[in-house]
Design an enzyme around this catalytic site. Structure first.
Site, PDB file in Angstrom:
ATOM      1  CG  ASP A  15      -1.783  -1.250   1.278  1.00 50.56           C
ATOM      2  OD1 ASP A  15      -2.311  -1.661   0.236  1.00 50.56           O
ATOM      3  OD2 ASP A  15      -1.855  -1.845   2.376  1.00 50.56           O
ATOM      4  CD  GLU A  16       4.763  -0.376  -0.060  1.00 52.24           C
ATOM      5  OE1 GLU A  16       4.046  -0.707  -1.027  1.00 52.24           O
ATOM      6  OE2 GLU A  16       5.339  -1.206   0.664  1.00 52.24           O
ATOM      7  CE  LYS A  18       3.226  -2.586  -4.427  1.00 54.76           C
ATOM      8  NZ  LYS A  18       2.718  -2.267  -3.103  1.00 54.76           N
ATOM      9  N   GLY A  42      -4.127  -4.650  -4.327  1.00 57.73           N
ATOM     10  CA  GLY A  42      -5.143  -3.710  -4.786  1.00 57.73           C
ATOM     11  C   GLY A  42      -4.489  -2.414  -5.220  1.00 57.73           C
ATOM     12  CG  HIS A  43      -2.177  -1.905  -8.081  1.00 54.92           C
ATOM     13  ND1 HIS A  43      -1.320  -1.863  -7.014  1.00 54.92           N
ATOM     14  CD2 HIS A  43      -1.731  -2.889  -8.879  1.00 54.92           C
ATOM     15  CE1 HIS A  43      -0.398  -2.795  -7.184  1.00 54.92           C
ATOM     16  NE2 HIS A  43      -0.633  -3.431  -8.292  1.00 54.92           N
ATOM     17  CD  GLN A 226       0.826  -8.969  -2.167  1.00 57.56           C
ATOM     18  OE1 GLN A 226       1.623  -9.634  -2.796  1.00 57.56           O
ATOM     19  NE2 GLN A 226      -0.414  -8.797  -2.569  1.00 57.56           N
ATOM     20  NE  ARG A 307      -4.154   0.373   2.936  1.00 58.03           N
ATOM     21  CZ  ARG A 307      -4.360   1.121   1.855  1.00 58.03           C
ATOM     22  NH1 ARG A 307      -4.009   2.388   1.854  1.00 58.03           N
ATOM     23  NH2 ARG A 307      -4.893   0.602   0.789  1.00 58.03           N
ATOM     24  CE  LYS A 333      -1.783   7.930   0.627  1.00 61.31           C
ATOM     25  NZ  LYS A 333      -2.680   6.860   1.085  1.00 61.31           N
TER      26      LYS A 333
HETATM   27  P1  IMP Z   1      -2.577 -12.916   2.315  1.00 57.48           P
HETATM   28  O1  IMP Z   1      -1.656 -12.364   1.274  1.00 57.48           O
HETATM   29  O2  IMP Z   1      -4.037 -12.716   1.977  1.00 57.48           O
HETATM   30  O3  IMP Z   1      -2.247 -14.325   2.680  1.00 57.48           O
HETATM   31  O4  IMP Z   1      -2.352 -12.061   3.655  1.00 57.48           O
HETATM   32  C1  IMP Z   1      -1.135 -12.125   4.407  1.00 57.48           C
HETATM   33  C2  IMP Z   1      -0.776 -10.760   4.964  1.00 57.48           C
HETATM   34  O5  IMP Z   1      -0.401  -9.901   3.905  1.00 57.48           O
HETATM   35  C3  IMP Z   1      -1.920 -10.044   5.695  1.00 57.48           C
HETATM   36  O6  IMP Z   1      -1.390  -9.304   6.763  1.00 57.48           O
HETATM   37  C4  IMP Z   1      -2.470  -9.103   4.650  1.00 57.48           C
HETATM   38  O7  IMP Z   1      -3.122  -7.992   5.211  1.00 57.48           O
HETATM   39  C5  IMP Z   1      -1.190  -8.710   3.929  1.00 57.48           C
HETATM   40  N1  IMP Z   1      -1.421  -8.310   2.544  1.00 57.48           N
HETATM   41  C6  IMP Z   1      -1.674  -9.084   1.494  1.00 57.48           C
HETATM   42  N2  IMP Z   1      -1.790  -8.364   0.373  1.00 57.48           N
HETATM   43  C7  IMP Z   1      -1.585  -7.087   0.716  1.00 57.48           C
HETATM   44  C8  IMP Z   1      -1.526  -5.863  -0.029  1.00 57.48           C
HETATM   45  O8  IMP Z   1      -1.676  -5.815  -1.249  1.00 57.48           O
HETATM   46  N3  IMP Z   1      -1.274  -4.738   0.695  1.00 57.48           N
HETATM   47  C9  IMP Z   1      -1.053  -4.772   2.033  1.00 57.48           C
HETATM   48  N4  IMP Z   1      -1.072  -5.884   2.751  1.00 57.48           N
HETATM   49  C10 IMP Z   1      -1.334  -7.032   2.099  1.00 57.48           C
END
Ligand code: IMP
Length: 436
Positions: A15-16, A18, A42-43, A226, A307, A333
């Site tokens: 969530d930086e 990207k 998610g973008h 991520q 968040r 940001k």
């Molecule tokens: P998973 O990827 O759904 O298995 O989640 C594992 C961890 O990664 C959790 O803490 C999620 O909140 C975090 N996470 C997964 N995808 C994202 C992302 O795109 N942005 C921020 N955190 C993420």
């Protein structure tokens, strides 16, 4: 020979921003490649009046003329992908450039159910996953029982795999008391045949495509999902995602050799956020946290979860830089930090009375870590972002420049992109030519 390629990787816990930076840089790219993760990402991309919320599709798909590649390191939920494809088409976008690796693994409903059940089973030790089935899909990949996109093109193989996997998954689900998945072999096969009709034409050997593009001097952009601190090896294990989010993940997840990676842009938010559970040394609490969360609009694109927010942590950024080899930073940001009197920046941790600048592997050490802050002076905001952007770096408030330069000097990485708003236009580019 210098290859014109560029990678963008999150330097924190995702969530930086990207999506915006990728979208800004892919304007001049020929090929954009996702190499890991799935629809847990998610973008949000704003192009003029249009807002795209993408999860599986590479950001580059928004731009006509680009090739947008879903690489072999990605896990893919086809139903969700189809919805996104529809979203792009109905907003006037094009999918002509989409390519999907025949080696990318598929996420099924049973993966989602197992994700929920495993989280419940962990109780107070839950990871806080997105419940999209990411972990269970990667588990199957490693256990050598996954279904790959290329399998969709082979009916006999599909049947063989489904006949083997489904009863096994059903046993597992009943053992873990998972929600009923409601899928039968015949139903699942029918569904997959429909998937084949819709996405079969996009499936190919994307490693060959990417390597040939590099051989031919095409501009290739690798888009990380991520962030480095969620890496399965180098992140805050077990509070991580299940893929390789750092630099090495590009090679395995796109199918290219390490020597082919030239430049890596670390996307660094001017403060820190994370979603889900896990250690967060510079985390704020109470009113201060709420204010930053609100100011930054820090709510997940994928899950809508708020968040967790805190100050900038350069111990984290240095760890990420070691794992990813950042050659530039895109600091995002910064506008969210307007109007603070003071801004603490964490430069070391104090653990059991000892100071360290290295990020420890141990969760219990991280829980005991206290941040050592350098306090920077805050700055006042502006009324007209467009004229600040037009004025370039020198038009930014002096204290903001000092904040940026402190990061650059501490990290020994130049901040080549400064982002001061959500739109593509709200960007100061200090490098300009990214492909040489
Ligand atoms: P998973 O990827 O759904 O298995 O989640 C594992 C961890 O990664 C959790 O803490 C999620 O909140 C975090 N996470 C997964 N995808 C994202 C992302 O795109 N942005 C921020 N955190 C993420």
């Amino acid at each position: 020979m210098i290859l014109p390629n560029l990678a963008i990787i999150g330097a924190q816990w995702g969530d930086e921003g990207k999506g915006k930076i990728t979208d800004y840089l892919d304007e001049t790219a020929d090929l954009v490649v996702r190499f890991q993760g799935g629809n847990n990402a998610g973008h949000t991309i704003t192009v003029g009046e249009r807002v795209f919320k993408l999860h599986s599709l590479p950001s580059g798909v928004v731009r006509k003329g680009n090739l947008a590649v879903i690489g072999n390191g990605v896990v893919m939920n086809v139903d969700d992908l189809l919805e996104e494809m529809e979203q792009v088409l109905s907003a006037g976008g094009s999918l002509e450039g989409l390519r999907i690796s025949d080696r990318a693994h598929l996420i099924f409903n049973y993966h989602k159910k197992l994700d929920g059940a495993e989280e419940k089973y962990r109780g107070s030790d839950a990871v806080g996953t997105t419940k999209k089935g990411i972990g269970p899909a990667y588990q199957d990949k490693i256990a050598r029982i996954g279904v790959r996109a290329g399998d969709l093109l082979d009916d006999e193989l599909l049947k063989e795999k489904v006949d083997f996997i489904l009863p096994y998954k059903k046993d597992l689900m009943s053992m873990l008391d998972a929600e009923v998945c409601g899928c039968e072999c015949g139903m699942l096969l029918d569904k997959m045949r429909k998937w084949r009709e819709k996405i079969g034409g996009y499936i190919c050997d994307t490693s060959v495509l990417i390597n040939e593009a590099l051989d031919n001097g095409k501009k290739v952009l690798f888009e990380g999902a991520q962030g480095a601190m969620l890496d399965i090896d180098h992140g805050t294990y077990p509070y991580v995602t299940s893929s390789a989010t750092c630099g090495g993940g590009i090679c395995t997840g796109a199918g290219i050799a390490p020597k082919r990676i030239e430049k890596v842009v670390g996307c660094l938010k001017a403060y820190t956020t994370r979603v889900g559970e896990g250690p967060f040394v510079t985390e704020l609490h109470g009113k201060e946290a709420d204010a930053l969360q609100k100011k930054g609009g820090e709510f997940g694109v994928t899950t809508g979860r708020g968040r967790r927010c805190g100050w900038l942590d350069l111990v984290v950024a240095e760890h990420a830089s070691r794992m990813c080899g950042f050659t530039s930073f895109a600091i995002t940001k910064l506008d969210v930090l307007n109007d603070y009197d003071e801004l603490p920046v964490c430069v070391a941790y104090k653990i059991d009375g000892k100071e360290t600048k290295y990020f420890p592997a141990s969760i219990s050490k991280l829980e005991r870590a206290e941040p050592v802050y350098k306090t920077m002076k805050g700055w006042k905001g502006w009324n007209d972002t467009a004229s600040v952007v037009k004025g370039g770096y020198g038009a930014l408030p002096k204290e903001m420049r000092t904040y940026i330069e402190f990061i650059e000097n501490h990290m020994n990485v130049p901040a080549d992109i400064i982002s001061i708003g959500p739109d593509r236009a709200d960007t100061i580019d200090r490098k300009k030519n990214w492909w040489v």
